[in-house]
Design an enzyme around this catalytic site. Structure first.
Site, PDB file in Angstrom:
ATOM      1  N   ASP A 180      -4.059  21.928   0.999  1.00 37.51           N
ATOM      2  CA  ASP A 180      -3.712  23.210   1.630  1.00 37.51           C
ATOM      3  C   ASP A 180      -4.909  24.149   1.656  1.00 37.51           C
ATOM      4  OD1 ASP A 180      -1.242  22.215   1.892  1.00 37.51           O
ATOM      5  OD2 ASP A 180      -0.167  23.842   0.917  1.00 37.51           O
TER       6      ASP A 180
ATOM      7  N   ASP B 152       5.247  22.180  -2.258  1.00 37.33           N
ATOM      8  CA  ASP B 152       4.774  22.161  -0.876  1.00 37.33           C
ATOM      9  C   ASP B 152       5.946  21.849   0.061  1.00 37.33           C
ATOM     10  OD1 ASP B 152       2.815  22.076   1.174  1.00 37.33           O
ATOM     11  OD2 ASP B 152       2.937  19.900   1.150  1.00 37.33           O
TER      12      ASP B 152
ATOM     13  N   THR C  17       3.950  25.875   5.184  1.00 40.46           N
ATOM     14  CA  THR C  17       5.023  24.949   5.578  1.00 40.46           C
ATOM     15  C   THR C  17       6.383  25.429   5.089  1.00 40.46           C
ATOM     16  OG1 THR C  17       4.382  23.698   3.634  1.00 40.46           O
ATOM     17  CG2 THR C  17       3.619  22.901   5.732  1.00 40.46           C
ATOM     18  N   THR C  18       6.412  26.132   3.943  1.00 41.07           N
ATOM     19  CA  THR C  18       7.703  26.635   3.445  1.00 41.07           C
ATOM     20  C   THR C  18       8.142  27.815   4.296  1.00 41.07           C
ATOM     21  OG1 THR C  18       6.821  26.105   1.275  1.00 41.07           O
ATOM     22  CG2 THR C  18       8.899  27.265   1.330  1.00 41.07           C
TER      23      THR C  18
END
Length: 535
Positions: free
Chosen positions: A400, A69, A102-103
């Site tokens: 997520d 994550d 988020t990445t």
């Protein structure tokens, strides 16, 4: 820093302790900042997509975290550089707002910075680059609106929601059971969702974990799981149609607030005192019985005497339950939290269909399940796994998935994943660049190139030839005018993401582009870095 004027009235700046400060200015400052931002993006690049790798991070006190994550990786990394900290905050804000992607948002920002560096070397002013990026991001966000699809789902037709959650989970460790976990996440969100207001309160979903068992044993409980057991080993382990008294007052005789001393010099006095205490406990237990409670949940402990009495009066009890759990139990069972025994009344009791104690394996670990509640708006996802790290990672992955399901309930538009949305935006941005006169069009083109970084990273991580794959998919999109073609990461044999059922939420993608552009604009506008020198 102070401003002074020389004898001709020209201002100049005096820096305090000049020799102890290091100072970068102009293009050097921008290049240093850009390389710091790129370094962070490079770390996360390899963990993008279903074939992305995981990172293992050790915290200063020796805890090990293994995660995929983006937000967690950057939170745990000890970053000193100020610009790198901006990247950390970028992924954190994506995590807070959307929960997923988020990445991608950091990889995107890194690509924008890389393109900006080339433009700066050509002598284009940073502000013009920033303005061009701003225009391009607007084009891209509008284009996403055009290619987005709406899909309808109801309480019976959950398939679209589950498919989207599976896309999120496919890049995590838990991808071998992504189907069951996605179903659990969707059911949990729908159990607490307010579909009229299109709102979901994720605080009502509690994610608990216990080491042992296997990942497939993860279950959704329509109720609450408390990591406690009955206070006395001989109390019943299962209570049907429980009426629950939720207390925040201790089960013990009252203590005076001031300092006190009791002199006991005869046996009679001692017995009187003991009778008095017993009377207190009797009254307390009797009050609970009179109201009709069949289970007492208490925030504090109770004396052994109280425990013994409760046991004899057939009133099962649980002690030392935390405040947050008490609130969730109260929400789930429709009960009220009672601060004083005098205020106990039948309407303040919570109701649950069944309360049972469950033990795990050969250990003495027991947990209390409170199920079939009157108001099942609070649910628990109970995860199992081989070790602590897997459980932590499962919790993050589920978070997520829950966020994705929530976003879809708020706004049910989706775009296709696998880099197809980015490639389509890139084509649209490049087509629009010619309409803008001036230097900005260079920046707009650069933005279009930067958008291709995500499909490129996906192809690279999947072991495909990045440039060949990307150009093939891009030409296919232009030829068929179909924005659903993306990178075939899992080697299914088709590039059409609609057939592969790879979806992402529209608001998540838009947020990624907007956030990345904002951060890059901010970094480009810095032209002077004054920092205390290292001792």
């Amino acid at each position: 820093m102070a401003l002074a004027f020389d004898e001709f009235g020209r201002p100049f700046i005096i820096l305090k302790e000049q020799e102890q400060k290091s100072r970068l200015r102009g293009l050097d400052a921008q290049k240093a900042n850009i390389s710091a931002g790129k370094a962070v993006a490079r770390i996360l690049r390899t963990s993008l997509g279903p074939k992305g790798m995981d990172k293992m991070l050790q915290s200063p006190d020796g805890d090990v975290i293994i995660t995929n994550d983006g937000a967690t990786i950057l939170e745990q990394m000890d970053v000193d550089n100020q610009i790198a900290k901006l990247m950390v905050e970028l992924s954190r804000s994506q995590d807070y707002e959307i929960g997923d992607g988020t990445t991608g948002v950091v990889v995107m920002a890194g690509a924008l910075l890389e393109q900006a560096e080339r433009l700066l070397e050509r002598g284009i002013h940073p502000i013009r680059v920033a303005e061009g990026y701003e225009m391009a991001s607007r084009i891209a966000v509008d284009h996403l609106e055009n290619i987005a699809k709406k899909f309808e789902f109801g309480p019976t037709d959950l398939e679209p929601l589950i498919q989207t959650c599976m896309t999120t989970l496919s890049s995590k460790i838990v991808n071998r059971c992504k189907r069951s976990l996605a179903e659990i996440a969707v059911k949990a969100v729908l159990a607490v969702a307010d579909l009229e207001r299109k709102d979901v309160n994720l605080d009502l979903i509690k994610v608990e974990g216990k080491v042992g068992g296997k990942l497939e044993d993860t279950e959704l409980i329509y109720g609450i799981v408390v990591d406690k057991d009955m206070s006395h080993p001989q109390m019943p382990k299962r209570i049907e149609d429980a009426k629950i008294a939720i207390l925040t007052c201790p089960f013990e005789p009252p203590k005076p607030k001031t300092k006190h001393k009791v002199d006991i010099d005869t046996v009679e006095k001692f017995q009187t005192l003991r009778k008095q205490e017993q009377q207190y406990f009797d009254d307390m237990v009797q009050k609970c019985k009179d109201v009709g409670a069949t289970l007492v949940i208490c925030q504090w402990g109770f004396d052994d005497e109280a425990n013994h009495l409760l046991m004899h009066r057939n009133l099962p009890a649980v002690r030392w339950v935390g405040g947050v759990e008490l609130e969730l139990i109260a929400i789930a069972t429709g009960g009220r939290i009672v601060p004083r025994f005098q205020e106990l009344s039948p309407e303040k009791l919570g109701k649950a269909g069944v309360v049972r104690e469950k033990s795990f394996g050969t250990t003495k670990d027991r947990m209390l399940y409170i199920e079939h509640c009157a108001n099942s708006r609070a649910v628990t996802i109970f995860t199992r796994g081989g070790n602590k790290m897997i459980i932590e990672e499962t919790k993050r992955s589920l978070h997520d998935a829950l966020c994705v399901a929530r976003n879809l309930i708020r706004n049910n538009s989706i775009v296709y994943g696998g880099g197809s949305a980015e490639i389509s935006c890139s084509i649209a941005v490049e087509a629009a660049a010619d309409r803008y006169p001036g230097v900005e069009q260079y920046a707009i083109r650069a933005f279009g190139d930067a958008l291709e970084a995500i499909p490129m990273a996906l192809a690279e991580n999947s072991g495909l030839q990045p440039i060949e794959t990307l150009s093939a998919v891009k030409s296919q999109q232009i030829k068929d005018n179909n924005p659903n073609f993306g990178i075939d990461c899992n080697d299914v044999g088709t590039n059409d993401m609609r057939e592969q059922n790879v979806f992402e939420t529209l608001i998540g993608k838009q947020q990624q582009i907007l956030l990345a552009t904002q951060v890059v604009k901010m970094i480009l506008k810095i032209d002077d870095v004054i920092s205390p020198s290292e001792f």
